[in-house]
Design a protein around this motif. Structure first.
Motif, PDB file in Angstrom:
ATOM      1  N   GLU A  72     -18.376  69.292 -96.383  1.00 30.49           N
ATOM      2  CA  GLU A  72     -18.668  70.050 -95.262  1.00 30.49           C
ATOM      3  C   GLU A  72     -17.769  71.444 -95.640  1.00 30.49           C
ATOM      4  O   GLU A  72     -18.410  72.464 -95.238  1.00 30.49           O
ATOM      5  CB  GLU A  72     -18.224  69.590 -94.123  1.00 30.49           C
ATOM      6  N   LYS A  73     -16.473  71.432 -96.240  1.00 31.58           N
ATOM      7  CA  LYS A  73     -15.885  72.730 -96.608  1.00 31.58           C
ATOM      8  C   LYS A  73     -16.375  73.426 -97.299  1.00 31.58           C
ATOM      9  O   LYS A  73     -16.594  74.735 -97.318  1.00 31.58           O
ATOM     10  CB  LYS A  73     -14.515  72.175 -96.678  1.00 31.58           C
ATOM     11  N   LEU A  74     -17.082  72.887 -98.230  1.00 31.89           N
ATOM     12  CA  LEU A  74     -17.619  73.614 -99.654  1.00 31.89           C
ATOM     13  C   LEU A  74     -18.952  74.290 -98.993  1.00 31.89           C
ATOM     14  O   LEU A  74     -19.032  75.480 -99.435  1.00 31.89           O
ATOM     15  CB  LEU A  74     -17.990  72.548-100.774  1.00 31.89           C
ATOM     16  N   ALA A  75     -19.814  73.437 -98.239  1.00 34.34           N
ATOM     17  CA  ALA A  75     -20.987  73.998 -97.787  1.00 34.34           C
ATOM     18  C   ALA A  75     -20.682  75.335 -96.728  1.00 34.34           C
ATOM     19  O   ALA A  75     -21.455  76.230 -96.749  1.00 34.34           O
ATOM     20  CB  ALA A  75     -21.680  72.824 -96.859  1.00 34.34           C
ATOM     21  N   ASP A  76     -19.346  75.016 -96.086  1.00 31.85           N
ATOM     22  CA  ASP A  76     -19.156  76.023 -95.238  1.00 31.85           C
ATOM     23  C   ASP A  76     -18.812  77.612 -95.850  1.00 31.85           C
ATOM     24  O   ASP A  76     -19.110  78.719 -95.479  1.00 31.85           O
ATOM     25  CB  ASP A  76     -17.979  75.810 -94.071  1.00 31.85           C
ATOM     26  N   ARG A  77     -18.258  77.162 -96.844  1.00 27.68           N
ATOM     27  CA  ARG A  77     -17.758  78.610 -97.666  1.00 27.68           C
ATOM     28  C   ARG A  77     -18.983  79.376 -98.385  1.00 27.68           C
ATOM     29  O   ARG A  77     -18.753  80.471 -98.559  1.00 27.68           O
ATOM     30  CB  ARG A  77     -16.755  77.993 -98.920  1.00 27.68           C
ATOM     31  N   ILE A  78     -20.102  78.660 -98.802  1.00 27.44           N
ATOM     32  CA  ILE A  78     -20.959  79.348 -99.356  1.00 27.44           C
ATOM     33  C   ILE A  78     -22.525  79.222 -98.518  1.00 27.44           C
ATOM     34  O   ILE A  78     -23.295  79.782 -98.975  1.00 27.44           O
ATOM     35  CB  ILE A  78     -21.519  78.548-100.690  1.00 27.44           C
ATOM     36  N   SER A  79     -22.292  79.061 -97.318  1.00 27.99           N
ATOM     37  CA  SER A  79     -23.408  78.937 -96.391  1.00 27.99           C
ATOM     38  C   SER A  79     -24.180  80.222 -96.270  1.00 27.99           C
ATOM     39  O   SER A  79     -25.476  80.269 -95.835  1.00 27.99           O
ATOM     40  CB  SER A  79     -22.893  78.394 -94.951  1.00 27.99           C
ATOM     41  N   GLY A  80     -23.505  81.283 -96.373  1.00 30.47           N
ATOM     42  CA  GLY A  80     -24.288  82.562 -96.508  1.00 30.47           C
ATOM     43  C   GLY A  80     -25.436  82.719 -97.220  1.00 30.47           C
ATOM     44  O   GLY A  80     -26.299  83.264 -97.195  1.00 30.47           O
ATOM     45  N   THR A  81     -25.033  82.110 -98.551  1.00 34.51           N
ATOM     46  CA  THR A  81     -25.964  82.333 -99.544  1.00 34.51           C
ATOM     47  C   THR A  81     -26.605  81.097 -99.816  1.00 34.51           C
ATOM     48  O   THR A  81     -28.050  81.087 -99.969  1.00 34.51           O
ATOM     49  CB  THR A  81     -25.014  82.814-100.777  1.00 34.51           C
ATOM     50  N   TYR A  82     -25.993  79.758 -99.524  1.00 39.16           N
ATOM     51  CA  TYR A  82     -26.598  78.693 -99.687  1.00 39.16           C
ATOM     52  C   TYR A  82     -26.656  77.980 -98.360  1.00 39.16           C
ATOM     53  O   TYR A  82     -25.724  77.254 -97.967  1.00 39.16           O
ATOM     54  CB  TYR A  82     -26.076  77.712-100.628  1.00 39.16           C
ATOM     55  N   PRO A  83     -27.740  78.291 -97.462  1.00 38.65           N
ATOM     56  CA  PRO A  83     -27.801  77.624 -96.146  1.00 38.65           C
ATOM     57  C   PRO A  83     -28.184  76.184 -96.116  1.00 38.65           C
ATOM     58  O   PRO A  83     -27.900  75.578 -94.902  1.00 38.65           O
ATOM     59  CB  PRO A  83     -28.943  78.596 -95.503  1.00 38.65           C
ATOM     60  N   LEU A  84     -28.778  75.770 -96.972  1.00 38.80           N
ATOM     61  CA  LEU A  84     -29.028  74.106 -97.080  1.00 38.80           C
ATOM     62  C   LEU A  84     -28.324  73.517 -98.013  1.00 38.80           C
ATOM     63  O   LEU A  84     -28.070  73.869 -99.402  1.00 38.80           O
ATOM     64  CB  LEU A  84     -30.445  74.064 -97.355  1.00 38.80           C
ATOM     65  N   CYS A  85     -27.551  72.434 -97.593  1.00 32.56           N
ATOM     66  CA  CYS A  85     -26.715  71.438 -98.520  1.00 32.56           C
ATOM     67  C   CYS A  85     -27.506  70.229 -98.124  1.00 32.56           C
ATOM     68  O   CYS A  85     -27.362  69.516 -97.148  1.00 32.56           O
ATOM     69  CB  CYS A  85     -25.321  71.600 -98.010  1.00 32.56           C
ATOM     70  N   ARG A  86     -27.601  69.294 -99.076  1.00 31.84           N
ATOM     71  CA  ARG A  86     -28.141  67.912 -98.926  1.00 31.84           C
ATOM     72  C   ARG A  86     -27.170  67.116 -99.908  1.00 31.84           C
ATOM     73  O   ARG A  86     -27.214  67.267-101.091  1.00 31.84           O
ATOM     74  CB  ARG A  86     -29.601  67.820 -99.215  1.00 31.84           C
ATOM     75  N   ALA A  87     -26.562  66.250 -99.699  1.00 32.48           N
ATOM     76  CA  ALA A  87     -25.515  65.076-100.355  1.00 32.48           C
ATOM     77  C   ALA A  87     -25.997  63.806-100.007  1.00 32.48           C
ATOM     78  O   ALA A  87     -26.202  63.298 -98.966  1.00 32.48           O
ATOM     79  CB  ALA A  87     -23.963  65.553 -99.727  1.00 32.48           C
ATOM     80  N   PHE A  88     -25.819  63.144-101.378  1.00 31.23           N
ATOM     81  CA  PHE A  88     -25.952  61.710-101.470  1.00 31.23           C
ATOM     82  C   PHE A  88     -24.594  61.349-101.825  1.00 31.23           C
ATOM     83  O   PHE A  88     -24.051  61.378-103.180  1.00 31.23           O
ATOM     84  CB  PHE A  88     -26.944  61.206-102.345  1.00 31.23           C
ATOM     85  N   LEU A  89     -23.966  60.188-101.088  1.00 32.67           N
ATOM     86  CA  LEU A  89     -22.748  59.897-101.267  1.00 32.67           C
ATOM     87  C   LEU A  89     -22.610  58.489-101.106  1.00 32.67           C
ATOM     88  O   LEU A  89     -22.756  57.932-100.213  1.00 32.67           O
ATOM     89  CB  LEU A  89     -21.647  60.714-100.101  1.00 32.67           C
ATOM     90  N   ASP A  90     -22.001  57.942-102.339  1.00 41.41           N
ATOM     91  CA  ASP A  90     -21.896  56.337-102.164  1.00 41.41           C
ATOM     92  C   ASP A  90     -20.516  55.928-101.718  1.00 41.41           C
ATOM     93  O   ASP A  90     -19.655  55.839-102.828  1.00 41.41           O
ATOM     94  CB  ASP A  90     -22.408  55.700-103.738  1.00 41.41           C
ATOM     95  N   LEU A  91     -20.372  55.712-100.705  1.00 41.99           N
ATOM     96  CA  LEU A  91     -18.945  55.562-100.148  1.00 41.99           C
ATOM     97  C   LEU A  91     -18.755  53.997 -99.648  1.00 41.99           C
ATOM     98  O   LEU A  91     -17.715  53.530 -99.088  1.00 41.99           O
ATOM     99  CB  LEU A  91     -18.693  56.573 -98.732  1.00 41.99           C
ATOM    100  N   ASN A  92     -19.882  53.365 -99.630  1.00 45.32           N
ATOM    101  CA  ASN A  92     -19.656  51.701 -99.149  1.00 45.32           C
ATOM    102  C   ASN A  92     -18.911  50.803-100.014  1.00 45.32           C
ATOM    103  O   ASN A  92     -19.790  50.403-100.678  1.00 45.32           O
ATOM    104  CB  ASN A  92     -20.957  51.509 -98.861  1.00 45.32           C
ATOM    105  N   TYR A  93     -17.488  51.110-100.215  1.00 47.48           N
ATOM    106  CA  TYR A  93     -16.776  50.329-101.010  1.00 47.48           C
ATOM    107  C   TYR A  93     -16.832  48.739-101.089  1.00 47.48           C
ATOM    108  O   TYR A  93     -16.360  47.789-101.909  1.00 47.48           O
ATOM    109  CB  TYR A  93     -15.289  50.815-101.065  1.00 47.48           C
ATOM    110  N   THR A  94     -17.524  48.431 -99.689  1.00 51.01           N
ATOM    111  CA  THR A  94     -17.682  46.783 -99.584  1.00 51.01           C
ATOM    112  C   THR A  94     -18.829  46.392-100.089  1.00 51.01           C
ATOM    113  O   THR A  94     -19.115  44.989-100.264  1.00 51.01           O
ATOM    114  CB  THR A  94     -17.771  46.559 -98.131  1.00 51.01           C
ATOM    115  N   SER A  95     -19.646  47.039-100.755  1.00 54.84           N
ATOM    116  CA  SER A  95     -20.941  46.804-101.322  1.00 54.84           C
ATOM    117  C   SER A  95     -20.952  46.331-102.755  1.00 54.84           C
ATOM    118  O   SER A  95     -20.170  46.902-103.403  1.00 54.84           O
ATOM    119  CB  SER A  95     -22.043  47.876-101.047  1.00 54.84           C
TER     120      SER A  95
END
Length: 417
Positions: A72-95
Motif C-alpha cells: 500500500e505504501k509503494l502504491a501510494d508513492r506512485i499512484s499519480g502515474t500508476y493509479p491501478l495496483c493489483r497484488a497477489f500475496l501468498d500469506l497463508n502460512y498455515t496452508s
C-alpha cells in the motif's frame, strides 16, 4: 482488444527476494521503498511488475501482516502515474501449499484501457478497473481465478522437512501482446560443504527439475507458444560452478579438512583442491565428521595462511573486497542457466545479487555465509527475446549503494516490437 501494431509496449519487470525487509524494526523498508518507487517512476512503463519471494521473512508468523502495508505504501508513492495496483500475496502460512510468493502489478494511467488479465477459470481475458484502485488479494489464493499458485511437489526435495518454494503464474495482454509472467522461487544450496564432498550437481539438478516442471505446467491447452511472450523471473538460486570458481580463488592453496577423515578412508575425496564423489556411505560419514574445509597456502598452518574457509553456512575468503571487484572474472563460472537452452537472458553487466550484508551501516560488502552468486534473474522464451527492442533494453541490479537486504533486486526494462 485490438492494439496498434506499430506501438511499442514498455515493460518493467523486477524480482526481489524481500525476506530481509520483515523484522521488528522494519529498518530496511523505507530505503527499499524509496529505491523501488524511483525506479518505477523513472521508467514510465505501461506495466510495471514486482515478483517477490520470502514475503514475511523468516519470522512470517509475526511479520506477514507487514506485507500488505508495504504494498500500500509503494502504491501510494506512485499512484499519480500508476493509479491501478493489483497484488497477489501468498500469506497463508498455515496452508500446506504456502509459498510466501507475492506478485504485484502497476498499470500506467495511459495504459488502463490497453491492459487485461487472464481469468484461468473462465479461460478468457477480462478488463481491469478504469478507476484508481489498490487490490490486494491475499485470502483464498489457492482458489484464485486470476493467478495460479503451486508449491513444488514434496518428492522434488524429500530431504527438506518443510519448504515454501514454488511458483505463481499470471497472464496478461498489453495492447495486443500476450504476456506470461511467472514468479519462481527455486531450491537453495542448503550446505556449502555439499558442493565439495558430495555430488556438485546435487542442488542444480533439483533446480532444473523444478523449473522444467514450471515451464511445462504454465503451458495451457491450445497455447500457441510463438504468440506468448513468456517471462520467468524470481529468485532462481542459480549458483556458480563450484569447481571452476573455487579453483580460481584457491589456485595456490591446498585443502585441509577440519576433522580427521583417515578413519573413514576418505582422503581420496580431495582432488585438485575440490572433492567429488558419489559414494553414499562415504558422503554420509563425511557429513558427520567434516565441520569445515580450509584452503591454505602450502605448508601453512596458521590463520594467516588460510585463503578460504568453507563451512555449512560459511564462506570466508581472505580478500572479501576482491570478491566484489573481480566479479567480471568469475561471471564465467555462472553456468547454471545453460541447463535451460530454451530460455534466454540479456547479458549480465552487474555484480552478484547475493549475499549482501543486511546491516545498513555495512551494506557494501558480502556476508561471509555463501559464495557470491547471481541468484535473482529475468529469463524469457524465444518469442519474448526476439520481440525486444535491444537498443532500449536495460538489465540491471537495483539499489547498488543502498541496503536492500541480502538480495539486490533485479530489473529488466524492455520495449516489445
Amino acid at each position: 482488444m485490438n492494439g496498434d501494431s506499430s506501438r511499442r509496449q514498455r515493460l518493467l519487470l523486477m524480482t526481489a527476494n524481500v525476506g530481509s525487509l520483515f523484522e521488528e524494526g522494519q529498518r530496511l523498508q523505507e530505503p527499499w521503498l524509496d529505491v523501488i518507487s524511483k525506479r518505477i517512476l523513472s521508467e514510465d512503463a505501461d506495466l510495471s511488475v514486482i515478483h517477490m519471494q520470502e514475503t514475511g521473512g523468516k519470522r512470517y508468523v509475526e511479520c506477514s501482516g507487514q506485507v500488505p502495508v508495504l504494498i500500500e505504501k509503494l502504491a501510494d508513492r506512485i499512484s499519480g502515474t500508476y493509479p491501478l495496483c493489483r497484488a497477489f500475496l501468498d500469506l497463508n502460512y498455515t496452508s500446506p501449499a504456502y509459498t510466501a510468493l507475492g506478485s504485484i502489478f502497476f498499470v500506467h494511467k495511459h495504459a488502463l484501457s490497453l491492459v487485461e488479465q487472464f481469468d484461468f477459470a473462465r479461460k478468457q481475458f477480462v478488463p481491469l478497473p478504469t478507476a484508481n484502485s489498490v487490490e490486494i488479494r491475499a485470502d483464498g489464493l489457492d482458489n484464485e481465478s486470476l493467478a495460479v499458485k503451486r508449491k513444488f511437489p514434496k518428492h522434488f526435495w524429500p530431504a527438506i522437512k518443510w519448504g515454501r518454494k514454488g511458483y505463481l503464474h499470471t497472464r496478461w495482454i498489453v495492447d495486443g501482446k500476450v504476456l506470461d509472467l511467472i514468479n519462481v522461487h527455486l531450491f537453495h544450496d542448503e550446505s556449502n560443504l555439499a558442493l565439495i564432498h558430495e555430488n556438485p550437481s546435487l542442488y542444480s539438478s533439483n533446480r532444473k527439475r523444478a523449473l522444467d516442471f514450471v515451464i511445462n505446467e504454465c503451458v495451457l491447452d491450445n497455447d500457441d507458444d510463438s504468440s506468448i511472450h513468456r517471462f520467468i523471473f524470481g529468485d532462481l538460486n542459480f549458483r556458480l560452478d563450484s569447481k571452476t570458481f573455487l579453483n580460481r580463488l584457491t589456485e595456490e592453496a591446498e585443502p585441509h579438512p577440519m576433522e580427521d577423515l583417515t578413519t573413514h578412508g576418505s582422503q581420496d575425496l580431495l582432488k585438485d583442491g575440490i572433492a567429488f564423489r558419489n559414494d553414499i556411505n562415504q558422503t554420509e560419514n563425511l557429513r558427520r565428521t567434516v565441520s569445515a574445509i580450509e584452503f591454505r597456502r602450502e605448508d601453512g598452518e596458521s590463520n594467516e595462511n588460510c585463503v578460504l574457509r568453507i563451512g555449512r553456512k560459511v564462506f570466508d575468503y581472505e580478500n572479501p573486497y576482491k570478491l566484489q571487484t573481480m566479479w567480471e572474472t568469475y561471471l564465467q563460472d555462472d553456468k547454471e542457466v545453460d541447463n535451460f537452452p530454451e530460455l534466454y537472458e540479456m547479458p549480465i553487466t552487474f555484480p552478484p545479487t547475493y549475499p549482501w550484508s543486511e546491516d545498513p551501516l555495512d551494506s557494501g560488502v558480502f556476508m561471509k555465509t555463501r559464495a557470491p552468486a547471481w541468484c535473482d534473474r529475468v529469463l524469457m522464451n524465444k518469442t519474448a527475446y526476439e520481440s525486444m527492442e535491444v537498443e532500449t533494453s536495460v538489465y540491471e541490479s537495483i539499489g547498488r549503494h543502498t541496503c536492500m537486504g541480502d538480495h539486490k533486486p533485479v530489473a529488466l526494462a524492455i520495449s516489445l516490437l
